[in-house]
Write a protein that holds these residues in place. Sequence first.
Motif, short mmCIF file in Angstrom:
data_model
loop_
_atom_site.label_atom_id
_atom_site.label_comp_id
_atom_site.label_asym_id
_atom_site.label_seq_id
_atom_site.Cartn_x
_atom_site.Cartn_y
_atom_site.Cartn_z
N PHE A 39 0.87 -1.17 0.00
CA PHE A 39 0.00 0.00 0.00
C PHE A 39 0.90 1.22 0.00
CE2 PHE A 39 -2.13 -3.41 2.35
CZ PHE A 39 -3.25 -3.60 1.54
N VAL A 40 0.78 2.07 -1.02
CA VAL A 40 1.71 3.18 -1.20
C VAL A 40 0.96 4.50 -1.32
CG1 VAL A 40 3.40 1.67 -2.30
CG2 VAL A 40 1.77 2.92 -3.72
N ALA A 41 1.72 5.58 -1.18
CA ALA A 41 1.13 6.93 -1.14
C ALA A 41 0.74 7.44 -2.51
CB ALA A 41 2.11 7.90 -0.48
N THR A 42 1.55 7.13 -3.54
CA THR A 42 1.35 7.75 -4.84
C THR A 42 1.71 6.79 -5.98
OG1 THR A 42 3.63 8.57 -5.01
CG2 THR A 42 2.06 9.97 -3.83
N GLU A 43 1.34 7.17 -7.19
CA GLU A 43 1.76 6.43 -8.38
C GLU A 43 3.28 6.47 -8.52
OE1 GLU A 43 0.17 4.56 -10.47
OE2 GLU A 43 -1.91 4.93 -9.84
N HIS A 44 3.88 7.56 -8.07
CA HIS A 44 5.34 7.69 -8.10
C HIS A 44 5.99 6.58 -7.26
CE1 HIS A 44 9.34 9.45 -7.71
NE2 HIS A 44 9.19 9.49 -6.40
N THR A 45 5.48 6.36 -6.06
CA THR A 45 6.02 5.31 -5.20
C THR A 45 5.79 3.94 -5.84
OG1 THR A 45 5.11 6.68 -3.43
CG2 THR A 45 6.25 4.66 -2.77
N LYS A 46 4.64 3.76 -6.44
CA LYS A 46 4.34 2.49 -7.12
C LYS A 46 5.34 2.21 -8.23
CE LYS A 46 0.69 0.01 -9.62
NZ LYS A 46 -0.75 -0.02 -9.99
N SER A 47 5.64 3.22 -9.03
CA SER A 47 6.58 3.02 -10.13
C SER A 47 7.97 2.66 -9.61
CB SER A 47 6.64 4.28 -11.00
OG SER A 47 7.23 5.37 -10.30
N GLN A 48 8.34 3.23 -8.46
CA GLN A 48 9.64 2.88 -7.87
C GLN A 48 9.66 1.43 -7.40
OE1 GLN A 48 9.82 6.12 -4.93
NE2 GLN A 48 11.58 6.93 -6.02
N LEU A 49 8.56 0.96 -6.82
CA LEU A 49 8.46 -0.44 -6.40
C LEU A 49 8.54 -1.38 -7.60
CD1 LEU A 49 5.75 -1.01 -3.63
CD2 LEU A 49 8.09 -1.86 -3.65
N VAL A 50 7.90 -0.99 -8.69
CA VAL A 50 7.93 -1.82 -9.90
C VAL A 50 9.36 -1.98 -10.41
CG1 VAL A 50 7.21 -1.91 -12.33
CG2 VAL A 50 5.56 -1.27 -10.56
N GLN A 51 10.18 -0.95 -10.22
CA GLN A 51 11.58 -1.03 -10.64
C GLN A 51 12.36 -2.08 -9.85
OE1 GLN A 51 13.27 2.92 -10.51
NE2 GLN A 51 11.74 3.76 -11.91
N TYR A 52 11.87 -2.43 -8.66
CA TYR A 52 12.49 -3.49 -7.87
C TYR A 52 11.99 -4.87 -8.31
CZ TYR A 52 14.74 -0.43 -4.45
OH TYR A 52 15.55 0.49 -3.83
#
Length: 389
Positions: A151-164
Amino acid sequence: MSNNKKILIITGSYGNGHISVTNSIVNQLNRMHLPNLTVIEHDLYQEAHPIINSIAKKYYINSYKYFRKSYRYFYYANQDNPKKCFYRYYGLNRLINLIMKEKPDLILLTFPTPVMSIIKKDIGVDIPVATVITDYTMHKNWYTPNSNRYFVATEHTKSQLVQYGVDPSIIDVTGIPIHERFNEEVDRNAWLTNNGLQPNKKTLLMVAGAFGVVGGFDEMLATLTEESDHQYVVVCGNNTQLINTLKAAYKDNPNVLIIGFTKEMAGWMASCDLMLTKPGGITISESLCKSIPLVFFNPAPGQEGENAIYFTEKGFSRITNSYEETTATVLELLSDEHQLKQYKENMQKHYLPESSKNICMSLMQLLESTNSQSIATSKAGLYARLFAK
């Protein structure tokens, strides 16, 4: 939920943010009246290594002023390699004991817990794990291989997680949970009037207590009051010395209100026009809910610095690096109605309501869709799996 279920929440007491998020989620679960659900909270590192943890917390608190370079190094070191974390095994024995004793159906992380990677990937414990990331940018220590939900704050955080390498389908953009009182409407004029202030004046909310050991608020306040006729509400927290000093200095100034620790931050954020604070994940989430623009004075490197950059890039805030720049920025913004309005509108567009509710609904779905088996092995057997790796 037909069968009895148990959620084990792993949190941490570094600052108030992680505990605050935990409380928001637990309160929401309580409001849902789920008689078959048991929720257990544990501060893993405090329980596992209380002395070391106490030292680490003092280091973290004082890093804002005294240890900025070293904290910057620890925060940004090996960001691309989650396995390279010097405290990766920290709390392992305590966590295994908790899992074997409580036999949870779901583990919820509200604090970055790298040791969970050992539990999930290396030992292979098949218990669903969900994580609430309590900042606006991703850090490697939030990543848990084989996790079931983020559960993340923003689409920005989501995109960073996807990079992992995280599957986008298990990442929910919910915002960060805050206390339910921030959703209540506040009559600005009545609030200011009831507190001895004038509704027709621009008002700055200065959260001095948020800065802990950092001084300078008395100097900045002196400059602000000399150069303007705006109003200033200074929240000093539990800093008794600062409260006494400022109350003595401004006892005859009707434009200055000095208060200590307060549970009324929702009212103050709704009634003031601008806030000077540090960019902790929960405070800025509360400000996003109340649409109060922000000024961040000299943010510390690490997660708070990243939060400040994100909020500023989105048009919610400004970053300053000196007393002079801070006072000039505050006075500029308080005198610029158009800029304040633009910041407020930007914040209103990006705020995600009912974060706690949406997270809890997702957790219930996760519990219903999984049949977590109790650990059918001994503690020695679990360590044997780890050493076999």
